[in-house]
Design an enzyme around this catalytic site. Structure first.
Site, PDB file in Angstrom:
ATOM      1  N   PRO A  18       0.824  -1.228   0.000  1.00  0.00           N
ATOM      2  CA  PRO A  18       0.000   0.000   0.000  1.00  0.00           C
ATOM      3  C   PRO A  18       0.851   1.268   0.000  1.00  0.00           C
ATOM      4  CG  PRO A  18      -0.895  -1.609   1.529  1.00  0.00           C
ATOM      5  CD  PRO A  18       0.421  -2.164   1.056  1.00  0.00           C
ATOM      6  N   TYR A  19       1.954   1.253   0.724  1.00  0.00           N
ATOM      7  CA  TYR A  19       2.863   2.401   0.758  1.00  0.00           C
ATOM      8  C   TYR A  19       3.414   2.690  -0.641  1.00  0.00           C
ATOM      9  CZ  TYR A  19       7.172   5.023   1.733  1.00  0.00           C
ATOM     10  OH  TYR A  19       8.182   5.943   1.720  1.00  0.00           O
ATOM     11  N   ALA A  20       3.851   1.635  -1.321  1.00  0.00           N
ATOM     12  CA  ALA A  20       4.381   1.802  -2.676  1.00  0.00           C
ATOM     13  C   ALA A  20       3.299   2.273  -3.636  1.00  0.00           C
ATOM     14  CB  ALA A  20       4.993   0.486  -3.160  1.00  0.00           C
ATOM     15  N   SER A  22       0.719   4.131  -2.925  1.00  0.00           N
ATOM     16  CA  SER A  22       0.432   5.555  -2.685  1.00  0.00           C
ATOM     17  C   SER A  22       1.489   6.441  -3.337  1.00  0.00           C
ATOM     18  CB  SER A  22       0.332   5.843  -1.179  1.00  0.00           C
ATOM     19  OG  SER A  22       1.602   5.708  -0.556  1.00  0.00           O
TER      20      SER A  22
END
Length: 199
Positions: A18-20, A22
């Site tokens: 999810p971080y990547a 975003s």
């Protein structure tokens, strides 16, 4: 012979967390806003940025975090911390002073850079694994670090080293601060600020 000089902008983006996602979606929005609405936007895909006055946590700012654990070990004689996996994950480090120099140059050359994406990092010469960083800190501070290994995070890249050829071609920017000089400055700041007491 190893001719690898880092990943270029031609390498396909492939998000694994999810971080990547975003970060990747923001990357594409910025490029599209330039293309569709003619906005003066640039994408800088930063590698591991570090430096004095950085406030780090267990999950963010890994160079500062491990430097703080080393200072804690040196001055307080106590620190036990974890590393994920075998510690052989490699990143290239870029100092915040090199980044601010890049920003100032880019403001003066927006028309040349607008609508483009650039990999920004310390490059191959400033690449380190977690274990290499810990070994450097132990030698520099004459200490033995007390760490233990936990499971790999499934989304961690094993290696990322930024190739800066594109930004050098367009802006003549390249990192000037070596990881040794930058880490030594980071250690001095952590000692002076006493931030190590809170991590």
């Amino acid at each position: 012979k190893n001719n690898f000089s880092g990943f270029t902008e031609k390498n396909k983006l492939d998000f694994k967390s999810p971080y990547a996602c975003s970060k990747g979606s923001a990357d594409q929005y910025v490029l599209d806003y330039s293309r569709v609405f003619n906005l003066n936007t640039i994408v800088f895909r930063h590698s591991s940025v570090y430096g004095g006055r950085q406030f780090f946590t267990y999950d963010q700012g890994w160079v500062g975090w491990f430097c703080a654990q080393a200072i804690k070990t040196k001055l307080l004689k106590k620190a036990k911390f974890s590393i994920t996996g075998n510690g052989k994950q490699v990143r290239d480090l870029v100092h915040i002073d090199d980044i601010t120099r890049l920003y100032k140059l880019s403001f003066k050359n927006f028309s040349k850079l607008k609508g483009k994406a650039y990999n920004i990092g310390g490059g191959f010469k400033n690449s380190l694994s977690v274990i290499e960083l810990l070994n450097y800190l132990q030698k520099k501070l004459n200490i033995k670090l007390n760490f233990y290994k936990i499971a790999n995070r499934p989304y961690d890249q094993k290696i990322f080293i930024s190739n800066n050829d594109k930004i050098y071609k367009d802006l003549k920017w390249k990192p000037k601060i070596s990881f040794k000089k930058g880490i030594n400055q980071m250690l001095d700041w952590i000692k002076l600020s006493k931030i190590y007491k809170n991590v």
